[in-house]
Design a protein around this motif. Structure first.
Motif, PDB file in Angstrom:
ATOM      1  N   MET A   1       0.828  -1.208   0.000  1.00  0.00           N
ATOM      2  CA  MET A   1       0.000   0.000   0.000  1.00  0.00           C
ATOM      3  C   MET A   1       0.854   1.247   0.000  1.00  0.00           C
ATOM      4  N   GLY A   2       1.981   1.184   0.690  1.00  0.00           N
ATOM      5  CA  GLY A   2       2.908   2.307   0.679  1.00  0.00           C
ATOM      6  C   GLY A   2       3.365   2.590  -0.735  1.00  0.00           C
ATOM      7  N   GLU A   3       3.655   1.510  -1.477  1.00  0.00           N
ATOM      8  CA  GLU A   3       4.038   1.641  -2.882  1.00  0.00           C
ATOM      9  C   GLU A   3       2.946   2.356  -3.660  1.00  0.00           C
ATOM     10  N   VAL A   4       1.721   1.911  -3.422  1.00  0.00           N
ATOM     11  CA  VAL A   4       0.591   2.467  -4.155  1.00  0.00           C
ATOM     12  C   VAL A   4       0.511   3.968  -3.949  1.00  0.00           C
ATOM     13  N   SER A   5       0.640   4.406  -2.677  1.00  0.00           N
ATOM     14  CA  SER A   5       0.464   5.835  -2.448  1.00  0.00           C
ATOM     15  C   SER A   5       1.678   6.626  -2.930  1.00  0.00           C
ATOM     16  N   SER A   6       2.840   5.981  -3.001  1.00  0.00           N
ATOM     17  CA  SER A   6       3.988   6.728  -3.497  1.00  0.00           C
ATOM     18  C   SER A   6       4.010   6.774  -5.021  1.00  0.00           C
ATOM     19  N   GLU A   7       3.156   5.963  -5.662  1.00  0.00           N
ATOM     20  CA  GLU A   7       3.089   6.011  -7.119  1.00  0.00           C
ATOM     21  C   GLU A   7       2.215   7.155  -7.610  1.00  0.00           C
ATOM     22  N   GLY A   8       1.782   8.009  -6.689  1.00  0.00           N
ATOM     23  CA  GLY A   8       0.997   9.157  -7.113  1.00  0.00           C
ATOM     24  C   GLY A   8      -0.478   8.869  -7.203  1.00  0.00           C
ATOM     25  N   ARG A   9      -0.885   7.751  -6.636  1.00  0.00           N
ATOM     26  CA  ARG A   9      -2.309   7.433  -6.663  1.00  0.00           C
ATOM     27  C   ARG A   9      -2.974   8.059  -5.443  1.00  0.00           C
ATOM     28  N   THR A  10      -4.219   8.433  -5.610  1.00  0.00           N
ATOM     29  CA  THR A  10      -4.967   8.976  -4.489  1.00  0.00           C
ATOM     30  C   THR A  10      -5.510   7.808  -3.672  1.00  0.00           C
ATOM     31  N   VAL A  11      -5.313   7.870  -2.361  1.00  0.00           N
ATOM     32  CA  VAL A  11      -5.767   6.770  -1.514  1.00  0.00           C
ATOM     33  C   VAL A  11      -6.589   7.323  -0.364  1.00  0.00           C
ATOM     34  N   LEU A  12      -7.715   6.687  -0.105  1.00  0.00           N
ATOM     35  CA  LEU A  12      -8.522   7.009   1.065  1.00  0.00           C
ATOM     36  C   LEU A  12      -8.521   5.744   1.913  1.00  0.00           C
ATOM     37  N   PHE A  13      -8.034   5.845   3.126  1.00  0.00           N
ATOM     38  CA  PHE A  13      -7.715   4.647   3.885  1.00  0.00           C
ATOM     39  C   PHE A  13      -8.329   4.719   5.281  1.00  0.00           C
ATOM     40  N   VAL A  14      -9.231   3.810   5.578  1.00  0.00           N
ATOM     41  CA  VAL A  14      -9.840   3.738   6.902  1.00  0.00           C
ATOM     42  C   VAL A  14      -9.117   2.697   7.724  1.00  0.00           C
ATOM     43  N   SER A  15      -8.734   3.035   8.937  1.00  0.00           N
ATOM     44  CA  SER A  15      -8.147   2.018   9.793  1.00  0.00           C
ATOM     45  C   SER A  15      -8.277   2.408  11.251  1.00  0.00           C
ATOM     46  N   HIS A  16      -8.271   1.391  12.098  1.00  0.00           N
ATOM     47  CA  HIS A  16      -8.182   1.646  13.535  1.00  0.00           C
ATOM     48  C   HIS A  16      -6.747   1.527  13.995  1.00  0.00           C
ATOM     49  N   ASN A  17      -5.887   1.139  13.080  1.00  0.00           N
ATOM     50  CA  ASN A  17      -4.482   0.978  13.415  1.00  0.00           C
ATOM     51  C   ASN A  17      -3.769   2.302  13.162  1.00  0.00           C
ATOM     52  N   MET A  18      -3.548   3.038  14.240  1.00  0.00           N
ATOM     53  CA  MET A  18      -2.998   4.383  14.093  1.00  0.00           C
ATOM     54  C   MET A  18      -1.578   4.357  13.526  1.00  0.00           C
ATOM     55  N   ALA A  19      -0.848   3.268  13.844  1.00  0.00           N
ATOM     56  CA  ALA A  19       0.514   3.179  13.309  1.00  0.00           C
ATOM     57  C   ALA A  19       0.453   3.101  11.785  1.00  0.00           C
ATOM     58  N   ALA A  20      -0.518   2.323  11.264  1.00  0.00           N
ATOM     59  CA  ALA A  20      -0.650   2.200   9.807  1.00  0.00           C
ATOM     60  C   ALA A  20      -1.084   3.525   9.197  1.00  0.00           C
ATOM     61  N   ILE A  21      -2.024   4.192   9.843  1.00  0.00           N
ATOM     62  CA  ILE A  21      -2.493   5.493   9.336  1.00  0.00           C
ATOM     63  C   ILE A  21      -1.312   6.462   9.288  1.00  0.00           C
ATOM     64  N   ARG A  22      -0.526   6.446  10.352  1.00  0.00           N
ATOM     65  CA  ARG A  22       0.593   7.387  10.417  1.00  0.00           C
ATOM     66  C   ARG A  22       1.628   7.099   9.339  1.00  0.00           C
ATOM     67  N   SER A  23       1.892   5.797   9.117  1.00  0.00           N
ATOM     68  CA  SER A  23       2.972   5.509   8.176  1.00  0.00           C
ATOM     69  C   SER A  23       2.519   5.615   6.730  1.00  0.00           C
ATOM     70  N   LEU A  24       1.223   5.529   6.468  1.00  0.00           N
ATOM     71  CA  LEU A  24       0.781   5.516   5.068  1.00  0.00           C
ATOM     72  C   LEU A  24       0.195   6.830   4.583  1.00  0.00           C
ATOM     73  N   THR A  25      -0.303   7.656   5.498  1.00  0.00           N
ATOM     74  CA  THR A  25      -1.018   8.836   5.026  1.00  0.00           C
ATOM     75  C   THR A  25      -0.373  10.117   5.537  1.00  0.00           C
ATOM     76  N   SER A  26      -0.601  11.195   4.805  1.00  0.00           N
ATOM     77  CA  SER A  26      -0.052  12.473   5.240  1.00  0.00           C
ATOM     78  C   SER A  26      -1.159  13.397   5.749  1.00  0.00           C
ATOM     79  N   LYS A  27      -2.392  13.143   5.260  1.00  0.00           N
ATOM     80  CA  LYS A  27      -3.509  13.928   5.781  1.00  0.00           C
ATOM     81  C   LYS A  27      -4.555  12.968   6.340  1.00  0.00           C
ATOM     82  N   ALA A  28      -5.408  13.492   7.199  1.00  0.00           N
ATOM     83  CA  ALA A  28      -6.411  12.609   7.788  1.00  0.00           C
ATOM     84  C   ALA A  28      -7.696  13.358   8.086  1.00  0.00           C
ATOM     85  N   LEU A  29      -8.777  12.588   8.095  1.00  0.00           N
ATOM     86  CA  LEU A  29     -10.093  13.083   8.484  1.00  0.00           C
ATOM     87  C   LEU A  29     -10.494  12.319   9.729  1.00  0.00           C
TER      88      LEU A  29
END
Lengths: 280, 423
Positions: B183-211
């Protein structure tokens, strides 16, 4: 929900609350045509998995029913037909099973696909279409049996046998039109699941599948003519075996009903499908 | 309306009507709830955005609207580019079909073309590590294999916008890591990703903005670091006294509604050596967790667990209280779990309480949070070993240096030991 506006490379999809009548999304159905093929192919492949007799079931159903009919209607009931009774019954049973299995499977199709509908977007109508398409395979297998019976009784197909596919398509459209309405109703009211097999059973007896139209008493003639499956079944038998007549009125009722069911079913379906994911 | 926006939502809302469909003569008695209300936000193209919030906060509803599974009641969303949504792994998998057939079926369902699936088929199978079983019906697969194959198909989707619900909660840890990498690859390829998770570590490592969604409304919209810490702070409604009331603990919602609740935790506190509730520990003091719970109906084979986690939800260790063979009669109970030597390094931690009796009875993922303060051991240590090196301290001893001329394994008695505590 409406999709529109294509810029040079990229489409903009606008999602908003639905209002009024919406289209049935033929464009989306076309875009997802490969999915429709995969679903049809899945239905064919899965139907007789882990059964001993496999695809023989497609042939056994009309064959065994034909035997029962021959004993009960022909021998006990003394209904006589211008052509050998087993061939008479078998040929129309093949078509009837295509129609009734189609209605049965489509009306359960949406509820059976609930996990898909709540988890992924795709044109919902494709799960309704796929059993109708997959049913053609069963019909073709049963039709081989009919062809065998024709050879056995020495019946060569008349020229109008070229019209047989048209009657099969008409039966398919009728099943699809009903399926669109019933599958959508079944999402909200599971009563459909119990009603459909029962009604189809009654309908079989109301349709000249096991008996010729000429055996219908005068006082039931109106009912007989209004039955939209009468024209389909009689026309099909006439085309395949050259037996009986095609009444313009019967055929008109069939084609008219099929069209109304298709268009009305599609409109109703398009309206109902907005709530499928929430209600199912 | 800039075309650099992949998603633009204006006042999106979704109302559900509660109550059974069918026989409802009294329609006015129906209750309505807004699962999502007035959601207005933008997602720039190529950005990975996390969506956080409790269960029932409207996250999945939002994703379902954006992926066209359900229609909104109000508002409007504009989406530029193709959308691939992944609300569940293995959607459309048919148990009777082989792995191969399911890859094609599932791929088509997710919007892939047959040609595309064909081109990526070997890659998908290799990613899932199921080469040998690809022609076996998936009903014979282990659940791990099933999930791996399902995720592998999804991971090879290439839409402009990828919408992902909590799908990483499945699979074993090593596969989860692999998925996160993908998934990290996916978001670094310039794709837009909307990612729901309860795992804050995953949210932190994969996303730069959050709702952050709270009760159907957007409570915060900003950088991931800010939104996540705001969200985490809100989940901790700790009382100053140090005794935490668990009767209405909000974090229970994050585990869903599958607990039987014959046993229900009522309060928890951390005690110091004199049995006084505390919220912070020194590094060499014992960890003592005092928990109280109600038993509502008699329960056999009750098991209690205390799990210590980082504030991000990373599990550190779990203490198991053993299985109670005898039936526990209804009533109020308390028990104390004591970990004689606190192995935690300075920082903030959370405690999760679990009660099971064959099936889960009650789970409180964030029962309380507490701090560990640096003492003399760590003050020295922290200069060399940061928190990034690990958060657990284990006793260890190192021998003095000596020339490496003896055969290995004979260090034993001759070595002069220097007591040390490392990390």
């Amino acid at each position: 929900m409406s999709a529109a506006a294509t810029t040079e490379k990229q489409q903009t999809l606008v999602i908003r609350p639905p209002s009024g009548f919406s289209g049935i999304g033929l464009g989306d159905l076309w875009r997802f045509r490969e999915l429709l093929l995969f679903l049809t192919w899945r239905d064919i492949k899965v139907r007789y998995k882990q059964t001993l007799l496999g695809a023989a079931w497609a042939v056994l159903q009309p064959f065994l029913t034909m035997i029962v009919f021959t004993v009960v209607i022909n021998h006990i009931g003394r209904v006589h037909t211008p052509i050998p009774y087993p061939l008479f019954a078998l040929s129309t049973l093949a078509l009837w099973y295509y129609f009734s299995n189609g209605v049965n499977l489509t009306s359960a199709s949406l509820v059976g696909s609930a996990p898909l509908i709540t988890k992924v977007y795709f044109p919902r109508v494709s799960v309704v279409l796929s059993p109708i398409l997959a049913g053609l395979v069963d019909f073709c297998l049963a039709f081989l049996l009919v062809a065998g019976a024709m050879a056995y009784y020495g019946f060569g197909p008349p020229l109008q046998a070229l019209l047989v596919p048209l009657f099969v398509v008409l039966a398919g459209f009728m099943a699809l039109g009903l399926g669109l309405v019933l599958s959508a109703l079944n999402v909200s009211y599971r009563d459909i699941r119990y009603a459909v097999p029962f009604v189809l059973q009654l309908w079989l007896w109301a349709t000249p599948v096991a008996y010729p139209g000429s055996a219908v008493p005068a006082r039931f003639q109106l009912l007989y003519k209004l039955n939209p499956m009468t024209g389909v079944v009689e026309g099909y038998r006439w085309a395949l075996l050259g037996s009986g007549h095609v009444h313009a009125l019967n055929l008109g009722v069939s084609i008219g009903t099929a069209l109304v069911l298709l268009v009305g079913g599609a409109l109703y379906f398009a309206r109902a499908e907005r709530a499928f994911a929430d209600v199912i | 309306m800039s075309s650099d926006l992949a998603i633009e939502a204006q006042g999106l809302g979704k109302r559900y009507v509660l109550g059974e469909r069918g026989r409802t003569p009294l329609r006015r008695n129906r209750e309505e709830i807004w699962a999502l209300r007035d959601a207005t936000f933008e997602v720039e193209r190529g950005r990975a955005v996390g969506v956080v919030g409790h269960n029932g906060a409207g996250k999945t509803t939002l994703l379902k609207i954006l992926s066209r599974i359900t229609v909104p009641t109000t508002g409007e969303a504009r989406i530029r580019g193709s959308v691939g949504s992944l609300l569940e792994v293995g959607t459309g998998f048919h148990p009777e079909l082989s792995g191969r057939d399911n890859v094609y079926l599932n791929g088509a369902m997710l919007g892939m073309r047959r040609r595309e699936i064909k081109a990526k088929f070997d890659e998908i199978v290799a990613f899932a590590e199921v080469e040998r079983f690809i022609d076996t019906p998936v009903k014979r697969y282990s659940s791990g294999m099933y999930v791996r194959l399902a995720f592998a198909v999804a991971a090879h989707l290439e839409p402009d916008i990828l919408i992902v619900d909590e799908v990483l909660a499945v699979g074993d840890a090593s596969f989860q890591r692999k998925c996160l990498g993908k998934m990290g690859e996916v978001s670094s390829e310039g794709r837009t990703v909307l990612f729901v998770s309860h795992n804050m570590a995953a949210i932190r490592s994969l996303t730069s903005k959050a709702l952050w969604l709270d009760h159907g409304r957007i409570a915060a919209d900003g950088t991931t670091a800010d939104v996540v810490s705001e969200y985490l702070a809100s989940t901790i409604d700790q009382e100053v006294s140090g005794v935490v009331d668990l009767s209405e603990n909000a974090s229970r919602q994050t585990v869903g509604k599958f607990t039987a609740q014959r046993v229900r935790f009522t309060s928890v506190s951390l005690l110091d050596a004199d049995d006084r509730p505390v919220l912070a520990f020194g590094e060499e003091t014992p960890l003592r967790v005092d928990m109280r719970f109600d038993v509502r109906t008699p329960v056999r084979f009750l098991e209690l667990y205390v799990r210590v986690k980082t504030i991000d939800g990373q599990r550190l260790f779990t203490s198991f209280g053993g299985q109670l063979e005898s039936t526990v009669e209804p009533g109020r109970y308390r028990t104390l779990c004591e970990i004689p030597e606190n192995p935690l390094r300075p920082g903030r931690y959370a405690i999760e309480l679990v009660a099971r009796a064959a099936d889960p009875e009650d789970i409180v993922p964030t029962a309380l949070t507490f701090a560990v303060e640096a003492g003399h051991l760590e003050e020295e240590n922290l200069r060399y070993v940061t928190r990034a090196d690990g958060v657990i301290r284990v006793p260890s001893s190192w021998s003095a240096l000596e020339p490496d001329d003896a055969p290995t394994g004979t260090l034993g008695d001759a070595a002069r030991r220097v007591p040390a505590r490392g990390s």
